[in-house]
Design an enzyme around this catalytic site. Structure first.
Site, short mmCIF file in Angstrom:
data_model
loop_
_atom_site.label_atom_id
_atom_site.label_comp_id
_atom_site.label_asym_id
_atom_site.label_seq_id
_atom_site.Cartn_x
_atom_site.Cartn_y
_atom_site.Cartn_z
N GLU A 35 0.85 -1.19 0.00
CA GLU A 35 0.00 0.00 0.00
C GLU A 35 0.89 1.24 0.00
O GLU A 35 1.72 1.41 0.87
CB GLU A 35 -0.92 0.00 1.22
CG GLU A 35 -1.74 1.26 1.39
CD GLU A 35 -2.53 1.63 0.14
OE1 GLU A 35 -2.28 2.74 -0.39
OE2 GLU A 35 -3.35 0.81 -0.32
N GLN A 36 0.68 2.11 -1.01
CA GLN A 36 1.59 3.25 -1.15
C GLN A 36 1.29 4.39 -0.17
O GLN A 36 2.11 5.28 0.01
CB GLN A 36 1.57 3.77 -2.58
CG GLN A 36 0.27 4.37 -3.04
CD GLN A 36 0.34 4.87 -4.47
OE1 GLN A 36 1.37 4.73 -5.13
NE2 GLN A 36 -0.74 5.44 -4.95
N MET A 40 -4.38 5.10 3.51
CA MET A 40 -5.35 4.30 2.78
C MET A 40 -5.44 2.87 3.28
O MET A 40 -5.98 2.00 2.59
CB MET A 40 -5.01 4.32 1.29
CG MET A 40 -5.21 5.68 0.63
SD MET A 40 -6.92 6.29 0.73
CE MET A 40 -7.72 5.14 -0.40
N TYR A 41 -4.89 2.58 4.47
CA TYR A 41 -5.10 1.25 5.04
C TYR A 41 -6.60 0.99 5.14
O TYR A 41 -7.33 1.75 5.76
CB TYR A 41 -4.49 1.15 6.44
CG TYR A 41 -2.99 1.25 6.52
CD1 TYR A 41 -2.17 0.86 5.47
CD2 TYR A 41 -2.39 1.73 7.68
CE1 TYR A 41 -0.79 0.95 5.56
CE2 TYR A 41 -1.00 1.82 7.79
CZ TYR A 41 -0.21 1.44 6.72
OH TYR A 41 1.15 1.53 6.82
N GLY A 42 -7.04 -0.10 4.55
CA GLY A 42 -8.46 -0.41 4.54
C GLY A 42 -9.14 -0.08 3.23
O GLY A 42 -10.25 -0.54 2.96
N CYS A 45 -13.09 2.88 0.40
CA CYS A 45 -14.38 2.97 1.10
C CYS A 45 -14.22 3.52 2.50
O CYS A 45 -14.94 4.43 2.92
CB CYS A 45 -15.05 1.60 1.13
SG CYS A 45 -16.61 1.60 2.04
N HIS A 451 -44.08 -3.72 12.33
CA HIS A 451 -44.74 -2.42 12.14
C HIS A 451 -44.34 -1.50 13.28
O HIS A 451 -44.33 -1.91 14.44
CB HIS A 451 -46.25 -2.62 12.14
CG HIS A 451 -47.03 -1.35 12.03
ND1 HIS A 451 -47.27 -0.72 10.82
CD2 HIS A 451 -47.62 -0.57 12.98
CE1 HIS A 451 -47.97 0.37 11.03
NE2 HIS A 451 -48.20 0.48 12.34
#
Length: 463
Positions: A35-36, A40-42, A45, A451
């Site tokens: 992961e660069q 952005m770990y994860g 989203c 309901h």
């Protein structure tokens, strides 16, 4: 440059890749995620997509229904809450990977051969080799090639979440789901929002009765929608703002312009494949730069798969999650029923107020479908405010919207549904299960539901 031999390499920390990595790590494989960006770990989203935007949308809606007047203060508080929430999720995702025997490697990965990835930009330069590699690098915001697009006040869907202050005026370039979600959010925080919709037909993928209901509600929230307005240039405006010039049909420049504090580019996202050196691995791409895959998400190179947005398919986290199941079964034979990306039936939701959800066919396609069979189309539709046995939206103070089911009358089969109402993001999943497993429309309508609940819409329109 140090060499590391692995069983599985995952490029990118997105939903499909991280789930494959953790499952294979727990199974005893030597696995690494490259992961660069530690931010952005994860994946998208959690950090810049679904979770932070829906967190801000929820805060904006609560601010609006509470009648709050301190818009700037509410926006600042929502951003603080969002930042704390996302930071926790980011850290937890790394912890889950490490606890699953996955090595998390910071840096930029690019292919140097069919089974080899070079990683640079981290604490040390590495060469990784593995027989199985999953490309899971996602997508990035698209930017139009028009003058002034690089101005500081022209931002994308990531940067707009980090604005230093609440804009009094926001121009949204793009009338699709991303643009309309941000338009909804900022309008509820008190911004004056103008949407420049390049299409001449608002929400062209939806039936006209649904699209007009959405437009009416957006305008009631203070959103101005300009149809056929294609941005032709961005210019610095007096006071530090931005002027968006736009043309009409044919893309010809006109004197029309919108001035705002910021302009949000919301014209879609493109696959993130730049500088992966895919040709070195023999991985083919499309003209748009998406990785070419077959129905089992295999690329043109043996042992290399691609999952999620980078394939150029539907850009949804839940599609990426299903991608991981397809790859696991194809590569490791998990014992589950064979899975394929071909012909997947899945719902979508655009998180407006209320949310807009859809699955299957629209009315015109459904009419053509039943005509080919010599059958009849039953259109079961009603405005939410008129559905007496479904009080939940009114209890929540959100009676807006419309529900619509398209049914093959002879087969009692649901061909499509659009739910524009409170809880539609949940309700549409029930419709999806019914359609996948052949539950008759009348069967869904005959259900006994709690309901008050949104599920009573099935009793009302299909019972």
């Amino acid at each position: 440059m140090r060499n590391i031999e692995l069983d599985v390499i995952v490029l990118g920390f997105g939903k499909a890749g991280k789930t494959i990595a953790m499952k294979r790590g727990r199974a005893g494989d030597r696995v690494a995620i490259v992961e660069q960006s530690p931010q952005m770990y994860g994946g998208t989203c959690i950090n810049v997509g679904c979770v932070p935007t829906k967190t801000l949308l929820t805060a904006a809606h609560r601010h609006r229904i509470a009648g709050g007047e301190d818009h700037a203060g509410a926006f600042a508080a929502a951003r603080r809450h969002r930042d704390e929430f996302v930071a926790r999720l980011n850290a937890v995702n790394k912890e889950m990977a490490v606890d699953s025997n996955v090595r998390v490697i910071d840096g930029h990965g690019r292919f140097t051969g069919p089974n080899t990835v070079e990683v640079t930009g981290g604490s040390e330069a590495l060469t990784l080799t593995a027989p199985t590699i999953v490309i899971n690098t996602g997508a990035v915001p698209a930017r139009p090639d028009v003058p002034g697009v690089d101005l500081d006040r022209v931002v994308d869907s990531t940067a707009v979440q980090r604005l230093p202050e609440l804009p009094a005026r926001l121009a949204v370039v793009g009338g699709g789901p991303i643009g309309l979600e941000f338009a909804t959010m900022f309008a509820q925080f008190g911004s004056r929002v103008t949407v420049l919709d390049g299409s001449d037909v608002f929400l062209s993928r939806y039936d006209r009765d649904i699209a007009e209901a959405v437009r009416e509600d957006l305008e009631a929230q203070g959103v101005t929608i300009l149809g056929g307005a294609r941005a032709t240039s961005f210019e610095a405006a007096a006071g530090g703002g931005v002027r968006v010039r736009h043309g009409g049909g044919g893309g010809e420049a006109s004197a029309e312009a919108v001035e705002a504090d910021y302009a949000l580019l919301a014209i879609g996202r493109r696959p993130n494949t730049e500088d992966l050196n895919l040709q070195a691995a023999g991985v083919a791409v499309t003209e748009r730069g998406a990785v070419r895959v077959d129905e089992c998400l295999r690329t043109s190179a043996p042992g290399i798969y691609a999952a999620g947005d980078v394939t150029g398919g539907p850009q949804f986290t839940y599609i990426s999650y299903d991608d991981h199941r397809i790859i696991l079964e194809d590569r490791w034979g998990t014992g589950a029923a064979p899975r394929s990306a071909a012909g997947r039936l899945f719902p979508t939701t655009t998180f407006l107020t209320p949310p807009l959800s859809q699955i299957g066919m629209g009315e015109q396609e459904a009419r053509e479908e039943v005509a080919r069979r010599g059958h009849t189309l039953a259109v079961r539709a009603q405005d939410i405010k008129d559905i007496a046995i479904m009080p939940r939206p009114k209890i929540l103070g959100q009676p807006q919207g419309r529900a619509k089911f398209l049914v093959d009358a002879e087969e009692d089969r649901i061909l499509g549904a659009t739910l524009y109402c409170v809880d539609s993001q949940e309700l549409i999943n029930t419709v999806a299960v019914a359609m996948r497993h052949g539950v008759p429309a009348s069967g869904l309508g005959a259900g006994i539901y709690t309901h008050p609940s949104g599920s009573e819409v099935f009793n009302a329109l299909l019972g």
